[in-house]
Structures are given as structure tokens and as C-alpha cells.
Design an enzyme around this catalytic site. Structure first.
Site, PDB file in Angstrom:
ATOM      1  N   ASP A  75       5.613   0.256 -11.243  1.00 46.67           N
ATOM      2  CA  ASP A  75       4.920   1.409 -11.842  1.00 46.67           C
ATOM      3  C   ASP A  75       5.388   1.779 -13.255  1.00 46.67           C
ATOM      4  OD1 ASP A  75       3.988   1.328  -9.270  1.00 46.67           O
ATOM      5  OD2 ASP A  75       4.870   3.220  -8.641  1.00 46.67           O
ATOM      6  N   LYS A 136      -1.793   0.580  -6.349  1.00 48.85           N
ATOM      7  CA  LYS A 136      -1.406   1.164  -5.066  1.00 48.85           C
ATOM      8  C   LYS A 136      -1.513   2.682  -5.117  1.00 48.85           C
ATOM      9  CE  LYS A 136       3.635   1.314  -6.000  1.00 48.85           C
ATOM     10  NZ  LYS A 136       3.879   2.758  -5.940  1.00 48.85           N
ATOM     11  N   CYS A 169       9.372   5.928  -5.624  1.00 45.85           N
ATOM     12  CA  CYS A 169       8.866   4.578  -5.351  1.00 45.85           C
ATOM     13  C   CYS A 169       9.981   3.540  -5.256  1.00 45.85           C
ATOM     14  CB  CYS A 169       7.849   4.175  -6.416  1.00 45.85           C
ATOM     15  SG  CYS A 169       6.385   5.241  -6.429  1.00 45.85           S
TER      16      CYS A 169
END
Length: 252
Positions: A75, A136, A169
């Protein structure tokens, strides 16, 4: 015994921590309870047995080789640029890690959290040759597509993980990976959060679970292992070209 172990792992291996030892127990009718069996036991008639994982602490060695390693880039997206502390630094380090992965032939898996709203991976990060670039909404990178990609890579033992955010994450990905029996190396100078408090406590928690918190230079030099490695000079040049150390590592 070995057949029981293999059968058990084929049924439940994805649900348990593989860094365990096991004991085989036999149900004793006369005592109406399970008893431990020695490793060399023989079975001469139909009986009820069970395999019990032992709760023991195993030492993580942290050895890395290119043939058994995958890089996870989590990310590193444009929308996070103004919010994440030291974002410019982790972009630079992340790009250096991906260059090293290409030089050493290490597969790279990249995710983007809700790119429709948060944008794509920053332009400074070159994703050329990445095995998988996947959008995602789940915080963890461990998606069905990622698991399928890992299954296609023979002998994977270690994951080098970096990106944002450390306490969300990165943390959730790391915990899921070690739950699947993989060794996880988190690159401290390539992961950050909006809050240094969140980042610091996440790294501390993860280190206590057996996850290895390390640095980009340590990772790259461990992967080449020897100055006689054919890619050593190129890896060395990557490290020499790195920017001066920021304040990020002082806040591990």
C-alpha cells in the site's frame, strides 16, 4: 507416527502455527482418557488416536536466501503521502529494495488499498517485473490471489515485508503469514504510520511474536551473503546511493 503427522498437516496445516512439535495420544478405554504414546509405537488393532500440537517457543533464525524469499510491498500509495510520517524516506528505501529484488530474481507481490479512493502506488516506486499487483479492501495482504501466487513459487520460506501502515496492514499481514508457517522480516526503515506511537508499539509487538524487525541494508547484504556473489557490486552500489539516514530508525 510420520503418516499421522503428514495426514494431520494435510488437513489442518493452514490453520496452525507450523513452528510446533506434536505428540500422539491414544484413547485408553480402561481409563476413559487419552494417554501419550512413544514415538515408536505399533498399532495392531482399530483404535482412536489424536495428534496434539505442543505450545512451545521456537527460535527464529532469520536466514535469508534469494531462492526461498518473496518481497511484499504494502500500500505505498499516493493518497498516503501527506499523512504518513517519513513517507519520502520509505519510498526511497522501498524502491531500493525492489531494485535489489529484480537484481536477485526475487518475486515481488504488491497490494494497493482501495486504489479507487486512495490512488495507485506512487510513481517513484518502479513495479516492473512484479509477480502480482493487486487491489484490496482487506487490511492484510494475505488474500486468496496472494496465497495462490505463493503456492506457485517453490520453496518459499521467508517474506520481506514493507510499506504502510505499520500498525494496521503491515501488522495484520505479518501475523497471518507467521500463522501459515512463513518467516517474516519487517524492514523498519521502509515502513511507517501516521503516528510514531502506533508504529513503535506495532514493531515491538511483532518482534515479541518472533517476527524479525530489520533494515534494508541488512536484508540486501544477507541475501547476497558473500562479496564474491555475482550481484554484490550492484547491490553495494544500491546501498551507497542511498540517502543519508533519516530520523525514522531512531524511532523504531
Amino acid at each position: 507416527y510420520e503418516l499421522l503427522i503428514q495426514k494431520f498437516l494435510s488437513l489442518y496445516g493452514d490453520q496452525i502455527d507450523m513452528h510446533r512439535k506434536f505428540v500422539v495420544q491414544l484413547f485408553a478405554e480402561e481409563w476413559s482418557q487419552y494417554i501419550d504414546l512413544p514415538k515408536g509405537f505399533l498399532v495392531s488393532e482399530r483404535c482412536k488416536v489424536r495428534l496434539v500440537p505442543l505450545q512451545i517457543q521456537m527460535t527464529t533464525l532469520g536466514n535469508l536466501t534469494p531462492s526461498s524469499t518473496v518481497f511484499f510491498c504494502c500500500d505505498m500509495q499516493e493518497r498516503f503521502r501527506p499523512a504518513i510520517k517519513y513517507f519520502g524516506d520509505i519510498i526511497s528505501v522501498g524502491q531500493r529494495l525492489l531494485q535489489g529484488a529484480r537484481l536477485l530474481g526475487i518475486p515481488v507481490i504488491v497490494t494497493e488499498q482501495y486504489p479507487k479512493g486512495l490512488g495507485s502506488t506512487v510513481q517513484e516506486i518502479d513495479l516492473t517485473g512484479a509477480k502480482l499487483v493487486l487491489p484490496k479492501t482487506k487490511f492484510s495482504m494475505v488474500l486468496p490471489e496472494v496465497e495462490a501466487a505463493l503456492a506457485e513459487i517453490p520453496g518459499v520460506r521467508s517474506v520481506v515485508l514493507f510499506g504502510v501502515e505499520t500498525h494496521v496492514c503491515i501488522q495484520q499481514t505479518a501475523l497471518e503469514l507467521i500463522g501459515r508457517g512463513l518467516e517474516v522480516h519487517i524492514v523498519a526503515d521502509a515502513t511507517s504510520s501516521r503516528s510514531m506511537m502506533d508504529r513503535m508499539f506495532a514493531l515491538e509487538r511483532l518482534a515479541r511474536t518472533g517476527i524479525i524487525v530489520t533494515t534494508s541494508e541488512a536484508i540486501l547484504l544477507q541475501l547476497v551473503a558473500d562479496k564474491e556473489h555475482p550481484k554484490f557490486k550492484e547491490i553495494q552500489n544500491l546501498i551507497k546511493a542511498s540517502a543519508p539516514e533519516s530520523g525514522l530508525l531512531s524511532k523504531v
